[in-house]
Design a protein around this motif. Structure first.
Motif, PDB file in Angstrom:
ATOM      1  N   ASN A  10      49.146  68.165  -3.873  1.00 42.42           N
ATOM      2  CA  ASN A  10      50.149  68.450  -4.907  1.00 42.42           C
ATOM      3  C   ASN A  10      49.503  69.004  -6.174  1.00 42.42           C
ATOM      4  O   ASN A  10      50.179  69.664  -6.977  1.00 42.42           O
TER       5      ASN A  10
ATOM      6  N   CYS B 196      47.401  71.362  -6.203  1.00 45.93           N
ATOM      7  CA  CYS B 196      47.437  72.825  -6.026  1.00 45.93           C
ATOM      8  C   CYS B 196      48.787  73.383  -6.476  1.00 45.93           C
ATOM      9  O   CYS B 196      48.859  74.449  -7.095  1.00 45.93           O
ATOM     10  N   THR B 197      49.859  72.656  -6.147  1.00 46.08           N
ATOM     11  CA  THR B 197      51.206  73.070  -6.585  1.00 46.08           C
ATOM     12  C   THR B 197      51.280  73.087  -8.107  1.00 46.08           C
ATOM     13  O   THR B 197      51.823  74.027  -8.706  1.00 46.08           O
ATOM     14  N   CYS B 198      50.719  72.040  -8.722  1.00 50.92           N
ATOM     15  CA  CYS B 198      50.708  71.965 -10.193  1.00 50.92           C
ATOM     16  C   CYS B 198      49.888  73.112 -10.790  1.00 50.92           C
ATOM     17  O   CYS B 198      50.253  73.677 -11.816  1.00 50.92           O
TER      18      CYS B 198
ATOM     19  N   ALA C 299      49.481  76.051  -9.419  1.00 46.16           N
ATOM     20  CA  ALA C 299      50.195  77.313  -9.181  1.00 46.16           C
ATOM     21  C   ALA C 299      51.238  77.605 -10.258  1.00 46.16           C
ATOM     22  O   ALA C 299      51.537  78.767 -10.543  1.00 46.16           O
TER      23      ALA C 299
ATOM     24  N   GLY D 285      53.800  69.562 -14.411  1.00 42.90           N
ATOM     25  CA  GLY D 285      52.525  69.681 -13.703  1.00 42.90           C
ATOM     26  C   GLY D 285      51.431  68.874 -14.366  1.00 42.90           C
ATOM     27  O   GLY D 285      50.635  68.205 -13.698  1.00 42.90           O
TER      28      GLY D 285
END
Length: 433
Positions: free
Chosen positions: A180, A182-184, A186, A18
């Motif tokens: 992406n 936001c994914t990192c 999370a 991330g």
């Protein structure tokens, strides 16, 4: 409670991934946006310097909002701040695709996206420091490699998107890519969660004992349960007096020395990559593509130099002296700039690019590792915010995109600029050493 011991692996590798993505977006995105500048100049009828402000504002937000990010992280934690940052960064580029003038682009792509990336960049580095200790130099080196990797990917991607969908479609898709972040965010799971689960299990055991009808043991259970309740209350009390920004780090002499040396370093570090293409043209390189090939050489070597330097910095006999390794990297970079001023042909410039790529990668891999080593992981969230703010002033005092270019126009000589930039970088190295 005592701070949780970094696992140096496990979920930490996901956190590292991330951080790699976030670092790539933060450093490469402001440069990758430059592929859209020609189209923006045509649509909005503005000059190159006007469009270049988009990248400058992004970088200014990345550096200048350091203390704000530190305060938010200390107050709310890394994961919520990163999720908000990812949404802001994406929203900025999506809104930018609907703009009708250059001022609106400054506010959306510049301010909003820049702030979003800043809210992702700092917390990702803080989380990396909490998950790694023994392997931290390697982790920092691998995360820093995200910058050259993403730069080599985002610039060609931006060119393809612009040709197929125009700059508005390109901005819209780039905004989608930034989600992406936001994914990192999370995956940045706090280490305290594992400790809280252990405490909950222990409390369940005490409650079970309390229910047992065995006189003395039930009293023990009640006393231990009361003890855990008191411990919980004691644990909650420090949060009220929690410092939003820890200025006590300025009493650390090492931190002061590091900050001053970084301020001097930033004045000259970014000059050669920006002026290299024009310098190549002036030395007689006929083909523009050949000039851009020089930047590709720097990027390719940079990708491998950062993890390799992280591995070296993690060695037992090197790690206690990592500040001196950082000083050597800066001195190496400064001397490379000074020597490059005498390059008079394409071969000389290729040799310069090889050595610059190695030294630039070393500096990138070590800069945050040294700061973590000086202030420790507990105060790193405040330290990085204050350092980035001070670096922002250095960027404003001598921005390579404006002030240096004017100096080149006045002197009609790139040698002087490379001598000046190299001297500043070398001076920062000697000061830190």
């Amino acid at each position: 409670p005592a701070p949780v011991k970094p696992p140096d692996g496990g979920w930490g590798w996901i956190v590292l991934l991330g951080c790699f993505v976030i670092t790539g977006f933060s450093y490469a995105f402001p440069k990758a946006v430059s592929v859209y500048f020609k189209e923006l100049m045509k649509d909005f009828h503005v000059g190159y310097s006007d469009t270049a402000w988009i990248s400058s504002i992004m970088l200014a937000m990345l550096y200048g909002t350091g203390p704000v990010c530190s305060i938010m992280v200390n107050q709310f934690g890394c994961r919520p701040v990163m999720l908000i940052g990812g949404l802001l960064a994406s929203a900025g580029m999506i809104l930018a695709s609907f703009t009708t003038n250059i001022i609106e682009l400054y506010l959306t792509a510049g301010v909003l996206t820049g702030l979003g990336m800043a809210l992702n960049f700092q917390p990702s580095l803080i989380m990396l420091g909490t998950y790694f200790d023994k392997r931290r130099p390697l982790a920092n080196g691998l995360a820093a490699a995200g910058s050259p990797v993403f730069l080599s990917a985002l610039s060609p991607l931006g060119q393809v998107l612009m040709e197929k969908f125009g700059w508005r479609g390109g901005f819209l898709i780039m905004g989608g890519l930034l989600l992406n972040c936001c994914t990192c965010g999370a995956v940045m799971r706090p280490l305290d969660m594992g400790m809280k689960r252990k405490m909950e299990k222990a409390q369940d055991k005490y409650e079970a004992k309390e229910m047992l009808p065995i006189g003395g043991k039930s009293e023990e259970g009640i006393s231990t349960a009361d003890g855990t309740k008191k411990a919980k209350k004691a644990k909650k009390k420090p949060k009220k007096g929690k410092k939003l920004l820890d200025f006590s780090i300025f009493s650390n002499r090492g931190f002061i020395i590091y900050t001053i040396s970084k301020f001097i370093l930033v004045l000259g570090l970014f000059v050669p990559p920006i002026l290299l293409v024009n310098y190549a043209k002036d030395t007689g390189v006929p083909d523009t593509e050949a000039a851009f090939l020089l930047l590709s050489i720097i990027g390719f070597i940079d990708i491998f130099a950062r993890p390799a330097c992280g591995m070296v910095a993690g060695l037992k006999w090197v790690r206690p002296h990592v500040s001196y390794l950082f000083s050597f990297a800066m001195l190496f970079n400064g001397l490379t700039d000074i020597c490059s001023a005498r390059a008079s042909n394409y071969t000389g410039l290729v040799i310069f690019c090889v050595f610059f790529g190695i030294s630039y990668g070393m500096v990138g891999a070590l800069q945050f590792e040294v700061l973590m080593a000086i202030v420790g992981s507990q105060k790193f969230s405040s330290a990085i915010g204050l350092v980035l703010l001070i670096e922002a002033f250095a960027v404003l005092i001598g921005p390579p995109s404006a002030g240096r270019c004017r100096l080149v126009d006045a002197l009609k000589n790139y040698e002087v600029i490379f001598y000046l930039a190299g001297s500043e970088v070398a001076l920062s190295a000697l000061f830190l050493a």
